[in-house]
Design a protein around this motif. Structure first.
Motif, PDB file in Angstrom:
ATOM      1  N   ASN A  17       0.707  -1.249   0.292  1.00 49.28           N
ATOM      2  CA  ASN A  17       0.236  -0.223  -0.133  1.00 49.28           C
ATOM      3  C   ASN A  17       1.251   0.911  -0.372  1.00 49.28           C
ATOM      4  OD1 ASN A  17       0.911   0.039   3.010  1.00 49.28           O
ATOM      5  ND2 ASN A  17      -0.897  -0.706   3.462  1.00 49.28           N
ATOM      6  N   TYR A  18       2.055   0.954  -0.415  1.00 51.10           N
ATOM      7  CA  TYR A  18       3.558   2.269  -0.732  1.00 51.10           C
ATOM      8  C   TYR A  18       3.326   3.034   0.677  1.00 51.10           C
ATOM      9  CZ  TYR A  18       2.023   1.308  -5.265  1.00 51.10           C
ATOM     10  OH  TYR A  18       2.212   0.186  -6.899  1.00 51.10           O
ATOM     11  N   LYS A  19       3.172   2.780   1.792  1.00 56.34           N
ATOM     12  CA  LYS A  19       3.083   3.394   2.936  1.00 56.34           C
ATOM     13  C   LYS A  19       4.383   3.959   3.759  1.00 56.34           C
ATOM     14  CE  LYS A  19      -1.025   1.274   5.880  1.00 56.34           C
ATOM     15  NZ  LYS A  19      -1.566   1.220   7.098  1.00 56.34           N
ATOM     16  N   VAL A  20       5.131   2.628   2.847  1.00 60.98           N
ATOM     17  CA  VAL A  20       6.594   2.820   2.940  1.00 60.98           C
ATOM     18  C   VAL A  20       7.491   3.700   2.278  1.00 60.98           C
ATOM     19  CG1 VAL A  20       7.277   1.171   1.582  1.00 60.98           C
ATOM     20  CG2 VAL A  20       8.997   1.160   3.321  1.00 60.98           C
ATOM     21  N   PHE A  21       6.681   4.173   1.201  1.00 63.71           N
ATOM     22  CA  PHE A  21       7.269   5.245   0.024  1.00 63.71           C
ATOM     23  C   PHE A  21       6.470   6.529   0.454  1.00 63.71           C
ATOM     24  CE2 PHE A  21       7.459   1.608  -2.609  1.00 63.71           C
ATOM     25  CZ  PHE A  21       8.883   1.368  -2.639  1.00 63.71           C
ATOM     26  N   TRP A  22       5.571   6.689   0.721  1.00 67.25           N
ATOM     27  CA  TRP A  22       4.505   7.954   0.573  1.00 67.25           C
ATOM     28  C   TRP A  22       4.533   8.777   1.935  1.00 67.25           C
ATOM     29  CZ3 TRP A  22       0.546   9.288   3.910  1.00 67.25           C
ATOM     30  CH2 TRP A  22      -0.889   8.246   4.535  1.00 67.25           C
ATOM     31  N   ILE A  23       4.217   8.016   2.790  1.00 66.38           N
ATOM     32  CA  ILE A  23       4.829   8.648   4.280  1.00 66.38           C
ATOM     33  C   ILE A  23       6.278   9.741   4.893  1.00 66.38           C
ATOM     34  CG2 ILE A  23       4.619   8.512   6.167  1.00 66.38           C
ATOM     35  CD1 ILE A  23       2.648   6.211   6.301  1.00 66.38           C
ATOM     36  N   PRO A  24       7.274   8.801   3.794  1.00 70.07           N
ATOM     37  CA  PRO A  24       8.609   9.767   4.312  1.00 70.07           C
ATOM     38  C   PRO A  24       8.039  10.779   3.369  1.00 70.07           C
ATOM     39  CG  PRO A  24       8.889   7.200   4.039  1.00 70.07           C
ATOM     40  CD  PRO A  24       7.498   7.109   4.414  1.00 70.07           C
ATOM     41  N   ILE A  25       7.977  10.652   2.178  1.00 71.06           N
ATOM     42  CA  ILE A  25       8.134  11.395   1.263  1.00 71.06           C
ATOM     43  C   ILE A  25       7.336  12.848   1.527  1.00 71.06           C
ATOM     44  CG2 ILE A  25       6.736  12.043  -1.034  1.00 71.06           C
ATOM     45  CD1 ILE A  25       7.661   9.282  -2.299  1.00 71.06           C
ATOM     46  N   VAL A  26       5.839  12.791   2.066  1.00 68.64           N
ATOM     47  CA  VAL A  26       5.522  13.895   2.609  1.00 68.64           C
ATOM     48  C   VAL A  26       6.321  14.570   3.994  1.00 68.64           C
ATOM     49  CG1 VAL A  26       3.175  14.521   3.916  1.00 68.64           C
ATOM     50  CG2 VAL A  26       2.572  12.750   2.702  1.00 68.64           C
ATOM     51  N   PHE A  27       6.195  13.409   4.670  1.00 69.32           N
ATOM     52  CA  PHE A  27       8.100  14.881   5.750  1.00 69.32           C
ATOM     53  C   PHE A  27       8.617  15.273   5.222  1.00 69.32           C
ATOM     54  CE2 PHE A  27       5.467  11.930   8.831  1.00 69.32           C
ATOM     55  CZ  PHE A  27       5.579  12.144   9.841  1.00 69.32           C
ATOM     56  N   ILE A  28       9.414  14.487   3.980  1.00 66.86           N
ATOM     57  CA  ILE A  28      10.216  15.636   3.080  1.00 66.86           C
ATOM     58  C   ILE A  28       9.687  16.335   2.352  1.00 66.86           C
ATOM     59  CG2 ILE A  28      12.098  14.312   0.860  1.00 66.86           C
ATOM     60  CD1 ILE A  28      12.465  12.420   2.471  1.00 66.86           C
ATOM     61  N   TYR A  38       5.414  19.442  11.761  1.00 68.40           N
ATOM     62  CA  TYR A  38       5.231  17.741  11.572  1.00 68.40           C
ATOM     63  C   TYR A  38       4.075  17.425  12.726  1.00 68.40           C
ATOM     64  CZ  TYR A  38       9.357  17.241   9.294  1.00 68.40           C
ATOM     65  OH  TYR A  38       9.895  17.072   7.996  1.00 68.40           O
ATOM     66  N   GLN A  39       3.829  18.633  13.308  1.00 76.02           N
ATOM     67  CA  GLN A  39       2.580  18.281  14.960  1.00 76.02           C
ATOM     68  C   GLN A  39       1.613  18.393  14.827  1.00 76.02           C
ATOM     69  OE1 GLN A  39       4.356  16.977  17.237  1.00 76.02           O
ATOM     70  NE2 GLN A  39       4.069  18.416  19.230  1.00 76.02           N
ATOM     71  N   LEU A  40       1.587  19.293  13.568  1.00 78.54           N
ATOM     72  CA  LEU A  40       0.067  19.623  13.137  1.00 78.54           C
ATOM     73  C   LEU A  40      -0.281  17.675  11.586  1.00 78.54           C
ATOM     74  CD1 LEU A  40      -2.431  20.271  13.144  1.00 78.54           C
ATOM     75  CD2 LEU A  40      -1.512  21.599  11.048  1.00 78.54           C
ATOM     76  N   ILE A  41       0.264  18.509  10.712  1.00 81.58           N
ATOM     77  CA  ILE A  41       0.499  17.488   9.191  1.00 81.58           C
ATOM     78  C   ILE A  41       1.070  16.201   9.368  1.00 81.58           C
ATOM     79  CG2 ILE A  41       0.999  16.993   6.574  1.00 81.58           C
ATOM     80  CD1 ILE A  41      -0.753  19.626   7.270  1.00 81.58           C
ATOM     81  N   ALA A  44       9.159   1.753  12.829  1.00 82.78           N
ATOM     82  CA  ALA A  44      10.345   1.988  11.879  1.00 82.78           C
ATOM     83  C   ALA A  44       9.964   3.428  10.965  1.00 82.78           C
ATOM     84  CB  ALA A  44      10.946   0.877  11.356  1.00 82.78           C
ATOM     85  N   ILE A  45       8.402   3.305  10.261  1.00 86.69           N
ATOM     86  CA  ILE A  45       8.506   4.121   9.139  1.00 86.69           C
ATOM     87  C   ILE A  45       8.534   5.268   9.575  1.00 86.69           C
ATOM     88  CG2 ILE A  45       6.715   4.232   7.571  1.00 86.69           C
ATOM     89  CD1 ILE A  45       6.052   1.491   7.048  1.00 86.69           C
ATOM     90  N   GLY A  46       7.438   5.303  11.032  1.00 89.30           N
ATOM     91  CA  GLY A  46       7.587   6.925  11.091  1.00 89.30           C
ATOM     92  C   GLY A  46       8.848   7.273  11.943  1.00 89.30           C
ATOM     93  N   MET A  47       9.922   6.736  12.259  1.00 84.67           N
ATOM     94  CA  MET A  47      11.610   7.218  12.289  1.00 84.67           C
ATOM     95  C   MET A  47      11.817   7.534  11.035  1.00 84.67           C
ATOM     96  SD  MET A  47      12.259   7.292  15.588  1.00 84.67           S
ATOM     97  CE  MET A  47      10.297   8.126  15.517  1.00 84.67           C
ATOM     98  N   LEU A  48      12.127   6.082  10.342  1.00 85.32           N
ATOM     99  CA  LEU A  48      12.585   6.744   8.684  1.00 85.32           C
ATOM    100  C   LEU A  48      11.595   8.294   8.055  1.00 85.32           C
ATOM    101  CD1 LEU A  48      13.635   6.021   6.147  1.00 85.32           C
ATOM    102  CD2 LEU A  48      11.627   4.716   5.738  1.00 85.32           C
ATOM    103  N   SER A  49      10.820   8.217   8.149  1.00 85.15           N
ATOM    104  CA  SER A  49       9.744   9.573   7.594  1.00 85.15           C
ATOM    105  C   SER A  49      10.634  11.269   8.370  1.00 85.15           C
ATOM    106  CB  SER A  49       8.124   9.376   7.971  1.00 85.15           C
ATOM    107  OG  SER A  49       7.949   7.997   7.120  1.00 85.15           O
ATOM    108  N   VAL A  50      10.021  11.010   9.286  1.00 84.17           N
ATOM    109  CA  VAL A  50      10.809  11.949   9.994  1.00 84.17           C
ATOM    110  C   VAL A  50      11.901  12.496  10.855  1.00 84.17           C
ATOM    111  CG1 VAL A  50      11.190  10.928  12.792  1.00 84.17           C
ATOM    112  CG2 VAL A  50       9.731  13.506  12.430  1.00 84.17           C
ATOM    113  N   TRP A  51      13.215  11.157  10.258  1.00 81.00           N
ATOM    114  CA  TRP A  51      14.482  11.505  10.149  1.00 81.00           C
ATOM    115  C   TRP A  51      14.830  11.812   8.170  1.00 81.00           C
ATOM    116  CZ3 TRP A  51      18.265  13.092  13.376  1.00 81.00           C
ATOM    117  CH2 TRP A  51      18.090  12.016  14.476  1.00 81.00           C
ATOM    118  N   SER A  52      14.144  11.373   8.278  1.00 80.40           N
ATOM    119  CA  SER A  52      14.219  11.906   6.492  1.00 80.40           C
ATOM    120  C   SER A  52      13.743  13.168   6.584  1.00 80.40           C
ATOM    121  CB  SER A  52      13.397  10.706   5.950  1.00 80.40           C
ATOM    122  OG  SER A  52      13.913   9.798   5.186  1.00 80.40           O
ATOM    123  N   GLY A  53      12.704  13.737   7.049  1.00 81.65           N
ATOM    124  CA  GLY A  53      12.429  15.437   6.515  1.00 81.65           C
ATOM    125  C   GLY A  53      13.509  16.197   8.181  1.00 81.65           C
ATOM    126  N   LEU A  54      13.836  15.238   8.520  1.00 83.88           N
ATOM    127  CA  LEU A  54      14.507  16.702   9.525  1.00 83.88           C
ATOM    128  C   LEU A  54      15.687  16.802   8.658  1.00 83.88           C
ATOM    129  CD1 LEU A  54      13.690  15.684  13.099  1.00 83.88           C
ATOM    130  CD2 LEU A  54      12.918  17.674  11.771  1.00 83.88           C
TER     131      LEU A  54
END
Length: 261
Positions: A18-29, A76-79, A124-134
């Motif tokens: 369902n592409y969560k491993v892709f689209w969630i990090p992309i949103v944060f980035i 990130y606190q909102l979106i 893991a996906i949450g950590m990947l996303s937030v660190w990629s974005g930061l």
């Protein structure tokens, strides 16, 4: 352990399909990049849409790079929170509704492995996303403004990571405890924003609370939080994560009993 590995692979396949491993990090980035870029081009943006008289000059002092990273965290606190809630609100409740959980429950199942497999993948996906974005925000802030001390940045990101783990744990607990994904999302968002509102209004009366974690994360970019308050807050936050995991396991088991009946 074999059952846990099987369930973990199942979660990975679902998150991949369902592409969560892709689209969630992309949103944060994207939000990590947008904030420094928007601040850099803000004078030109205002000049192009401001309808100012000829000869008028807009002078906006450039923001401090630390302020930009804090603003990214604010996004990130909102979106970011909304994305994580919507992505994982149906992790357990959705499987009960579509019958997948029923197929699992009729087999000898370790509910600890079942819930932990979901928690580990979502975390893991949450950590990947937030660190990629930061990291994207850090790079563009350095490119367009000034460099932020990397040690301070790491402390900032590590502290905020615990907040993300709290959010993921709460969403999965709500998904395990409530009958459907919609209620899980509503319950999670209600608790998050109500408690944040309470902390915003009355938080000056206490300095130790998991709700202070984002604020303490931001303080690492400046002079740093008071060590005693910070470490007590971190300790309580970690205990709360473990408590929500245990509650999620028990809720999964309780709802499994109802499903079997």
């Amino acid at each position: 352990m074999t059952q846990f590995n099987v369930l973990l692979k199942k979660e990975w396949r679902e998150n991949f399909r369902n592409y969560k491993v892709f689209w969630i990090p992309i949103v944060f980035i994207l939000f990590g990049i947008i904030e420094p870029v928007t601040n850099y081009f803000m004078p030109q943006i205002l000049d192009s849409v401001g309808n100012l008289p000829d000869g008028a000059v807009i002078e906006i002092p450039p923001p401090e790079p630390e302020e930009i990273l804090v603003a990214v965290m604010g996004q990130y606190q909102l979106i970011g929170i909304l994305v994580l809630v919507l992505a994982y609100m149906g992790s357990v409740a959705g499987e009960r509704k579509n019958g997948t959980a029923t197929l699992l429950y009729v087999r000898p199942l370790s509910y600890r492995s079942y819930f932990l497999s979901k928690w580990i993948l979502a975390s893991a996906i949450g950590m990947l996303s937030v660190w990629s974005g930061l990291l994207a925000a850090y790079y563009y802030t350095f490119l367009l403004f000034e460099r932020v001390d990397f040690t301070k940045f790491l402390k900032f990101g590590a502290t905020y990571s615990l907040w993300i783990l709290l959010i993921v744990s709460l969403v999965l607990l709500m998904s395990a405890a409530l009958p459907n994904a919609g209620l899980a999302a509503a319950g999670s968002l209600l608790l998050i924003f109500v408690f944040q509102l309470i902390d915003g209004l009355l938080g000056t009366y206490w300095t130790v609370s998991p709700l202070k974690i984002p604020g303490y994360a931001a303080q690492w970019l400046l002079d740093g939080p008071k060590p005693e308050d910070f470490w007590w807050t971190i300790g309580i936050g970690i205990l709360l994560v473990f408590a929500m995991i245990l509650a999620g396991i028990r809720s999964s088991k309780a709802n499994a009993s109802k499903t079997k009946v």
